[in-house]
Design a protein around this motif. Sequence first.
Motif, PDB file in Angstrom:
ATOM      1  N   ILE A   9       1.025  -1.089  -0.052  1.00 37.09           N
ATOM      2  CA  ILE A   9      -0.160   0.097   0.187  1.00 37.09           C
ATOM      3  C   ILE A   9       1.104   1.255   0.006  1.00 37.09           C
ATOM      4  N   THR A  10       1.882   1.209   0.897  1.00 38.49           N
ATOM      5  CA  THR A  10       2.636   2.610   0.882  1.00 38.49           C
ATOM      6  C   THR A  10       3.983   2.389   1.577  1.00 38.49           C
ATOM      7  N   GLY A  11       4.900   3.168   1.410  1.00 41.93           N
ATOM      8  CA  GLY A  11       6.134   3.077   2.016  1.00 41.93           C
ATOM      9  C   GLY A  11       7.149   2.815   0.770  1.00 41.93           C
ATOM     10  N   THR A  12       8.322   2.349   0.899  1.00 41.72           N
ATOM     11  CA  THR A  12       9.540   2.164   0.024  1.00 41.72           C
ATOM     12  C   THR A  12       9.121   1.385  -0.843  1.00 41.72           C
TER      13      THR A  12
ATOM     14  N   ARG B 105       5.803   0.884  -2.265  1.00 37.14           N
ATOM     15  CA  ARG B 105       4.539   1.212  -2.423  1.00 37.14           C
ATOM     16  C   ARG B 105       4.310   0.862  -3.985  1.00 37.14           C
ATOM     17  N   GLY B 106       3.153   0.271  -4.104  1.00 35.62           N
ATOM     18  CA  GLY B 106       2.361  -0.078  -5.573  1.00 35.62           C
ATOM     19  C   GLY B 106       3.119  -1.394  -5.889  1.00 35.62           C
ATOM     20  N   ARG B 107       4.082  -1.967  -5.376  1.00 33.90           N
ATOM     21  CA  ARG B 107       4.579  -3.297  -5.688  1.00 33.90           C
ATOM     22  C   ARG B 107       3.718  -4.484  -5.674  1.00 33.90           C
ATOM     23  N   ARG B 108       3.440  -5.203  -6.602  1.00 37.50           N
ATOM     24  CA  ARG B 108       2.432  -6.370  -6.748  1.00 37.50           C
ATOM     25  C   ARG B 108       3.178  -7.446  -6.106  1.00 37.50           C
ATOM     26  N   LEU B 109       2.715  -8.242  -5.216  1.00 41.07           N
ATOM     27  CA  LEU B 109       3.285  -9.498  -4.727  1.00 41.07           C
ATOM     28  C   LEU B 109       2.593 -10.783  -5.152  1.00 41.07           C
ATOM     29  N   GLY B 110       3.367 -11.804  -5.235  1.00 42.43           N
ATOM     30  CA  GLY B 110       3.006 -13.117  -5.729  1.00 42.43           C
ATOM     31  C   GLY B 110       2.116 -13.631  -4.731  1.00 42.43           C
ATOM     32  N   GLU B 111       1.012 -14.417  -5.150  1.00 46.24           N
ATOM     33  CA  GLU B 111       0.239 -15.189  -4.342  1.00 46.24           C
ATOM     34  C   GLU B 111       0.332 -16.763  -4.397  1.00 46.24           C
ATOM     35  N   LEU B 112       0.071 -17.665  -3.350  1.00 48.89           N
ATOM     36  CA  LEU B 112      -0.144 -18.973  -3.542  1.00 48.89           C
ATOM     37  C   LEU B 112      -1.138 -19.608  -4.156  1.00 48.89           C
ATOM     38  N   LYS B 113      -1.197 -20.502  -4.915  1.00 50.47           N
ATOM     39  CA  LYS B 113      -2.419 -21.174  -5.553  1.00 50.47           C
ATOM     40  C   LYS B 113      -2.974 -22.192  -4.731  1.00 50.47           C
ATOM     41  N   GLY B 114      -4.141 -22.256  -4.828  1.00 49.92           N
ATOM     42  CA  GLY B 114      -5.181 -23.033  -4.038  1.00 49.92           C
ATOM     43  C   GLY B 114      -5.799 -22.410  -2.838  1.00 49.92           C
ATOM     44  N   GLU B 115      -6.403 -23.196  -2.159  1.00 48.41           N
ATOM     45  CA  GLU B 115      -7.482 -22.493  -1.132  1.00 48.41           C
ATOM     46  C   GLU B 115      -6.612 -22.655   0.138  1.00 48.41           C
ATOM     47  N   GLU B 116      -5.363 -23.078   0.535  1.00 50.35           N
ATOM     48  CA  GLU B 116      -4.849 -23.319   1.751  1.00 50.35           C
ATOM     49  C   GLU B 116      -4.613 -22.106   2.260  1.00 50.35           C
ATOM     50  N   THR B 117      -4.326 -20.803   1.544  1.00 49.16           N
ATOM     51  CA  THR B 117      -4.070 -19.634   1.873  1.00 49.16           C
ATOM     52  C   THR B 117      -4.985 -18.570   1.507  1.00 49.16           C
ATOM     53  N   ARG B 118      -5.234 -17.755   2.540  1.00 51.09           N
ATOM     54  CA  ARG B 118      -6.353 -16.888   2.249  1.00 51.09           C
ATOM     55  C   ARG B 118      -5.617 -15.530   2.518  1.00 51.09           C
ATOM     56  N   PRO B 119      -5.253 -14.741   1.453  1.00 47.80           N
ATOM     57  CA  PRO B 119      -4.564 -13.411   1.638  1.00 47.80           C
ATOM     58  C   PRO B 119      -5.568 -12.501   2.200  1.00 47.80           C
TER      59      PRO B 119
ATOM     60  N   THR C  79      -7.360  -9.163   2.441  1.00 49.35           N
ATOM     61  CA  THR C  79      -7.664  -8.192   1.150  1.00 49.35           C
ATOM     62  C   THR C  79      -7.068  -6.764   1.508  1.00 49.35           C
ATOM     63  N   ASP C  80      -6.922  -5.941   0.406  1.00 48.31           N
ATOM     64  CA  ASP C  80      -6.443  -4.679   0.433  1.00 48.31           C
ATOM     65  C   ASP C  80      -7.112  -3.675   1.635  1.00 48.31           C
ATOM     66  N   GLN C  81      -8.494  -3.793   1.310  1.00 45.82           N
ATOM     67  CA  GLN C  81      -9.344  -3.231   2.411  1.00 45.82           C
ATOM     68  C   GLN C  81      -8.975  -3.386   4.058  1.00 45.82           C
ATOM     69  N   VAL C  82      -8.767  -4.700   4.310  1.00 45.83           N
ATOM     70  CA  VAL C  82      -8.491  -5.252   5.665  1.00 45.83           C
ATOM     71  C   VAL C  82      -7.081  -4.684   5.895  1.00 45.83           C
ATOM     72  N   LYS C  83      -6.040  -4.957   5.120  1.00 47.05           N
ATOM     73  CA  LYS C  83      -4.748  -4.580   5.085  1.00 47.05           C
ATOM     74  C   LYS C  83      -4.640  -3.015   5.585  1.00 47.05           C
ATOM     75  N   GLU C  84      -5.604  -2.333   4.821  1.00 46.41           N
ATOM     76  CA  GLU C  84      -5.245  -0.779   4.896  1.00 46.41           C
ATOM     77  C   GLU C  84      -5.840  -0.475   6.238  1.00 46.41           C
TER      78      GLU C  84
ATOM     79  N   LEU D  92       1.905  -9.031   5.216  1.00 47.02           N
ATOM     80  CA  LEU D  92       1.618  -7.983   6.370  1.00 47.02           C
ATOM     81  C   LEU D  92       2.962  -7.691   6.949  1.00 47.02           C
ATOM     82  N   GLY D  93       4.177  -8.494   6.830  1.00 52.91           N
ATOM     83  CA  GLY D  93       5.362  -8.174   7.153  1.00 52.91           C
ATOM     84  C   GLY D  93       6.007  -7.317   6.361  1.00 52.91           C
ATOM     85  N   ILE D  94       5.729  -7.611   4.987  1.00 51.37           N
ATOM     86  CA  ILE D  94       6.304  -6.850   3.832  1.00 51.37           C
ATOM     87  C   ILE D  94       5.773  -5.115   4.045  1.00 51.37           C
TER      88      ILE D  94
END
Length: 184
Positions: A4-7, A9-23, A25-30, A55-57
């Motif tokens: 969202i912001t900082g050094t 900012r705007g960089r897209r992050l890779g996601e894991l395939k499948g249902e095991e991980t639930r990233p 959302t941008d709204q919740v993270k914000e 979240l750590g990133i």
Amino acid sequence: MRVITGTARGRRLGELKGEETRPTTDQVKEGIFNAIQFDIEGRRALDLFAGTGQLGIECLSRGAASCLFVDQRREAVALIRQNLKHTGLEAGARVVQGEALRCLKSQREPFHLIFLDPPYDTDLQENALKTIADIDILSENGIIICESRVEKELPALSAPYRKDRSYRYGKIKVTLYRKDATAI
């Protein structure tokens, strides 16, 4: 999913395939980072059950001094490392593949921020909260950030830990715990 912001900012992050991980959302993270925005700079963070590491990133991008990322799955750890490299934030990061509670118990220095977003419908969050309080791994004035289903009631913790505020984002709830400074 993006930073969202900082050094980074705007960089897209890779996601894991499948249902095991639930990233998260941008709204919740914000919402999370609006609630803790003044508690990040120069702090030490822990992203337990890290998944993609977002979240750590986000914390590192906003000026956290360091972040420990922990996930049990090999593919998650590989993705976290890839996301850290893509954002240029590897210097402040340490990534560990291992069982979350065992890794938590092995830590010797306190954290200022601890993110808990384990798989839903497990007792991992309650067990992590209990372990954090038992081993007292949160620094004074530190914050634990828990993401859960909105209907899940998280436990109270003994002093100096206290359940602070909860925020609702549709079907998701974010609950903050704080560790009060001890009186001298």
